[in-house]
Design an enzyme around this catalytic site. Structure first.
Site, short mmCIF file in Angstrom:
data_model
loop_
_atom_site.label_atom_id
_atom_site.label_comp_id
_atom_site.label_asym_id
_atom_site.label_seq_id
_atom_site.Cartn_x
_atom_site.Cartn_y
_atom_site.Cartn_z
N LYS A 87 16.55 5.71 134.83
CA LYS A 87 16.23 4.44 134.32
C LYS A 87 16.07 3.50 135.62
CE LYS A 87 18.65 4.87 130.14
NZ LYS A 87 19.73 4.25 129.12
N CYS A 123 25.46 1.58 125.81
CA CYS A 123 24.23 1.14 125.53
C CYS A 123 23.76 -0.37 125.64
CB CYS A 123 23.45 1.58 124.13
SG CYS A 123 23.45 3.48 123.95
N CYS A 141 23.06 5.48 114.38
CA CYS A 141 23.33 6.27 115.62
C CYS A 141 24.37 7.23 115.52
CB CYS A 141 23.89 5.08 116.86
SG CYS A 141 24.27 6.00 118.19
FE1 SRM Z 1 21.61 4.19 124.80
C1 SRM Z 1 22.02 7.32 123.59
C2 SRM Z 1 20.65 3.44 121.53
C3 SRM Z 1 20.33 1.48 125.90
C4 SRM Z 1 23.35 4.92 127.45
N1 SRM Z 1 21.34 5.22 122.92
C5 SRM Z 1 21.63 6.80 122.70
C6 SRM Z 1 21.16 6.96 120.95
C7 SRM Z 1 19.75 7.51 121.22
C8 SRM Z 1 22.04 7.86 120.37
C9 SRM Z 1 21.86 9.37 120.51
O1 SRM Z 1 21.68 10.08 121.48
O2 SRM Z 1 21.61 9.89 119.59
C10 SRM Z 1 21.24 5.53 120.38
C11 SRM Z 1 20.16 5.23 119.37
C12 SRM Z 1 20.80 4.38 118.09
C13 SRM Z 1 19.89 3.97 117.50
O3 SRM Z 1 20.25 4.36 116.39
O4 SRM Z 1 18.83 3.23 117.49
C14 SRM Z 1 20.95 4.77 121.72
N2 SRM Z 1 20.31 2.66 123.88
C15 SRM Z 1 20.08 2.54 122.91
C16 SRM Z 1 19.77 1.12 122.61
C17 SRM Z 1 18.84 1.13 121.37
C18 SRM Z 1 20.73 -0.02 122.37
C19 SRM Z 1 20.53 -1.28 121.91
O5 SRM Z 1 21.14 -1.81 120.99
O6 SRM Z 1 19.50 -1.83 122.49
C20 SRM Z 1 19.05 1.00 123.95
C21 SRM Z 1 17.51 1.37 123.90
C22 SRM Z 1 17.14 1.06 125.45
C23 SRM Z 1 15.70 1.36 125.49
O7 SRM Z 1 14.55 0.85 125.15
O8 SRM Z 1 15.40 2.42 126.19
C24 SRM Z 1 19.84 1.71 124.86
N3 SRM Z 1 21.76 3.24 126.46
C25 SRM Z 1 21.11 2.16 126.83
C26 SRM Z 1 21.71 1.68 128.00
C27 SRM Z 1 21.45 0.30 128.54
C28 SRM Z 1 20.10 0.48 129.60
O9 SRM Z 1 19.66 1.44 129.81
O10 SRM Z 1 19.95 -0.57 130.22
C29 SRM Z 1 22.55 2.62 128.56
C30 SRM Z 1 23.50 2.33 129.44
C31 SRM Z 1 22.90 2.67 130.98
C32 SRM Z 1 23.11 4.07 131.25
O11 SRM Z 1 21.98 4.73 130.85
O12 SRM Z 1 23.78 4.65 132.10
C33 SRM Z 1 22.52 3.79 127.38
N4 SRM Z 1 22.59 5.91 125.33
C34 SRM Z 1 23.29 5.86 126.68
C35 SRM Z 1 24.04 7.24 126.69
C36 SRM Z 1 25.02 7.39 127.93
C37 SRM Z 1 24.19 8.02 128.90
C38 SRM Z 1 25.03 8.66 130.17
O13 SRM Z 1 24.96 8.81 131.29
O14 SRM Z 1 26.17 9.15 129.63
C39 SRM Z 1 23.51 8.06 125.58
C40 SRM Z 1 24.09 9.44 125.19
C41 SRM Z 1 23.61 10.63 125.97
O15 SRM Z 1 22.45 10.07 126.59
O16 SRM Z 1 24.12 11.38 125.64
C42 SRM Z 1 22.69 7.00 124.81
FE1 SF4 Z 2 25.07 4.71 119.77
FE2 SF4 Z 2 24.85 3.91 122.12
FE3 SF4 Z 2 26.18 2.38 120.53
FE4 SF4 Z 2 27.14 4.63 121.45
S1 SF4 Z 2 26.74 3.00 122.63
S2 SF4 Z 2 27.13 3.67 119.34
S3 SF4 Z 2 25.43 5.98 121.57
S4 SF4 Z 2 23.92 2.87 120.30
#
Ligand code: SRM
Ligand code: SF4
Length: 572
Positions: free
Chosen positions: A210, A477, A434
């Site tokens: 990112k 997230c 999610c």
């Molecule tokens: Fe996220 C996974 C939603 C920003 C860290 N994230 C997921 C998943 C796809 C669940 C999955 O893997 O099955 C979620 C989907 C939920 C849904 O039903 O829509 C999800 N992430 C989101 C969003 C939609 C949250 C929101 O409410 O806005 C954000 C979409 C961003 C985008 O447009 O790309 C979102 N996710 C983030 C952020 C914040 C950021 O990037 O600024 C983070 C923390 C920063 C980081 O990456 O360290 C983040 N998401 C994660 C992680 C943990 C990654 C890790 O390093 O451990 C996962 C799980 C994974 O990757 O295994 C995850």
């Molecule tokens: Fe799902 Fe991300 Fe929220 Fe965890 S932090 S419940 S992965 S959307």
């Protein structure tokens, strides 16, 4: 590094995928199931989609011996979050035709659509492409949507930063023809091996990646949470360089000492001309040095810690053929959006910061966001900038058009008074879509925020800006580990409570209480707010106060994330 030498299963899937094709095209035509194959569920992420099921319906469907209610989430790629009125209208139409009729603005400045059935996936992605946007690399082990500060206070400076965000995004796109073949009926390449992936190679990155660009004094992109951040260095209103920061990240696993959140560290300043080269050098360093054996240890933050910052910097300098120069002091006001309401830029254009609860755009009683924003888009009088704080900035409005936009906002109930804590709050999507959610977040936020507002009011703190974030699990997230107050889901109705982040987004929170209920959280916050109201210094933020007052202890007393303590005490 991980003890095992065995590559993670996803590495095998990528290797066998014929550059991200897998059997996605075949799976889409299989009418027996609403799902795609297990391997393809990994590959489809690179195309901007996740297979999900409606978790509210799981038990009932299991009882009826039906397969889960399979559906797909689609995420667009919109560098810097800027889209035209026509593009907004396109997403509105797509949401109604193929998804659940709402738009979800994400914490990375883009749209998500939920509830798309398999048969509608291809038309959805094709329609997004017809609107001259796409979903390529919105998810998967590649560089994701590149973020950039939203409010163009200085038009020239912000346009330059946005241009860089777009160039970095384009430069780091996968080159595979799979996306065009599968979703846009592009011509099949005879020999897929002929396509060169110059940046990624055949197995892409070890994990998601990112990038965000911040223009001080706004840290609305939470630049210290990014794998790679660029902070504009300004001199007399011009960008003279970028301070490059690396190794930010939020995701942890409850109780796993080998995982930790991390704020990014500075490498130094590069010139604007070298920024794309530096981005590529950081990405390829991660490609070659990142851990491909253990996905919980595969993000850049672990690579930086394993290599050491100096060695990491030297490697990036070698690859980019540059030398970083020392960074000047950086000052950010905060990591939230500017207040709700009208703002004017240095060339006289108007921008309206519109609060959107957890980024969900829908018509909800008197608050007619979907209809109102559709009407504003149809008028063509505003651009749409999606913010990293899940709000929308109606932007670039001429003085002549301002009254008309204001009238449309009023007519749709969109000019409301929202408390600062609500305006700043973030909540991730969580349940029911999610797969990883352990507790409610977006659906719980309005009710919980109401209770916090009442508490703040009781303590004479009603107008105080406090940054509160809720996530349904510790993946982070909504970037909870940078908030002043964070709730992180542990189990249904139970959260870990964290306190003490900085308003400028530069410091991690501290774990305060583990696995507690709403009543317990509110009881803790009552004590904290009472102490804050009685003991704060002028202008002191809640996050700073709880540390100064010793309500949360510093890392040295072991109250920090266990993994973080381990990282810092074993470093160097
Ligand atoms: Fe996220 C996974 C939603 C920003 C860290 N994230 C997921 C998943 C796809 C669940 C999955 O893997 O099955 C979620 C989907 C939920 C849904 O039903 O829509 C999800 N992430 C989101 C969003 C939609 C949250 C929101 O409410 O806005 C954000 C979409 C961003 C985008 O447009 O790309 C979102 N996710 C983030 C952020 C914040 C950021 O990037 O600024 C983070 C923390 C920063 C980081 O990456 O360290 C983040 N998401 C994660 C992680 C943990 C990654 C890790 O390093 O451990 C996962 C799980 C994974 O990757 O295994 C995850
Ligand atoms: Fe799902 Fe991300 Fe929220 Fe965890 S932090 S419940 S992965 S959307």
């Amino acid at each position: 590094m991980s003890k095992s030498d065995e590559l993670s299963a996803v590495e095998g899937i990528k290797t066998r995928s014929r550059q991200l094709r897998g059997t996605i095209a075949e799976g889409l035509t299989d009418q027996i199931t609403g799902a795609i194959s297990d391997d393809d569920t990994q590959l489809i992420k690179f195309h901007g989609s996740y297979q999900q099921d409606d978790r509210d319906l799981r038990a009932e469907r299991r009882e009826q011996k039906l397969e889960p209610a399979w559906q797909f989430m689609v995420r667009a790629r919109i560098p810097g979050g800027l889209c035209t009125p026509a593009q907004w209208l396109a997403f509105d139409n797509i949401a109604h035709e193929y998804a659940n009729g709402t738009l979800r603005l994400t914490t990375r400045q883009t749209f998500q659509l939920h509830g798309i059935l398999k048969r509608d996936l291809k038309p959805t992605i094709a329609a997004i492409n017809r609107a001259l946007l796409d979903t390529l690399a919105a998810c998967g082990d590649v560089n994701r949507n590149v973020m950039s500060t939203t409010l163009p206070a200085s038009r020239a400076v912000h346009a330059e930063a946005l241009d860089l965000a777009r160039r970095i995004s384009a430069h780091l796109l996968p080159k595979s023809g799979a996306y065009h073949e599968i979703w846009l009926d592009g011509a099949k390449l005879v020999d897929t091996a002929e396509v060169d992936e110059p940046v990624y190679g055949s197995t892409y990155l070890p994990r998601k990646f990112k990038i965000g660009l911040a223009v001080p004094p706004d840290n609305d992109v939470d630049v210290y949470s990014q794998d790679l951040g660029f902070i504009a260095v300004l001199d007399e209103g011009r960008i003279t360089g970028y301070h490059v920061v690396v190794g930010g990240g939020m995701g942890v696993t409850h109780g796993d000492l080998a995982t930790w959140p991390r704020v990014a560290d500075g490498l130094g300043v590069c010139t604007p001309e070298h920024a794309v080269t530096v981005a590529e050098a950081v990405v390829t360093t991660q490609r070659d040095h990142g851990d491909r054996t253990n996905r919980k240890h595969a993000r850049l933050k672990y690579t930086v810690d394993d290599m050491g910052l100096d060695a990491f910097r030297a490697e990036v300098e070698r690859r980019a053929g540059i030398r970083f120069t020392p960074a000047p002091p950086i000052h950010f006001n905060d990591n939230g959006d500017r207040p709700q309401g009208w703002h004017q830029d240095d060339e006289g254009y108007w921008h309206y910061m519109l609060y959107a609860p957890s980024g969900r755009i829908r018509d909800d009683g008197p608050w007619q966001a979907l209809s109102g924003l559709r009407a504003i888009a149809a008028s063509g009088e505003a651009q749409f900038r999606l913010t990293a704080n899940q709000n929308v900035l109606l932007s670039d409005i001429s003085a002549a058009d301002k009254a008309a936009v204001d009238a449309l906002l009023r007519a749709h109930g969109l000019i409301t008074t929202v408390s600062p804590v609500r305006h700043l709050a973030l909540a991730c999507v969580g349940l029911p879509t999610c797969a990883l959610a352990m507790a409610e977040s977006e659906r719980y936020a309005p009710e919980f925020l109401g209770k916090v507002e009442a508490l703040l009011d009781e303590h004479g703190l009603a107008g105080t800006p406090i940054n509160l974030r809720i996530t349904g699990c510790p993946n982070g997230c909504a970037r909870p580990f940078l908030a002043e107050i964070a709730l992180v889901g542990k189990a249904p109705g139970r959260y870990n409570l964290y306190l003490g982040g900085a308003r400028d987004g530069s410091r991690l929170t501290v774990p305060f209480r583990d696995n507690i209920t709403e009543a317990e959280i509110l009881a803790e916050l009552t004590t904290v707010f009472a102490a804050y109201a009685a003991g704060r210094n002028a202008g002191e933020s809640l996050g700073d106060f709880v540390r100064r007052a010793g309500i949360v202890a510093d890392i040295h007393t072991g109250q920090q994330f266990a993994g973080e303590v381990r990282r810092l005490t074993t470093a160097g």
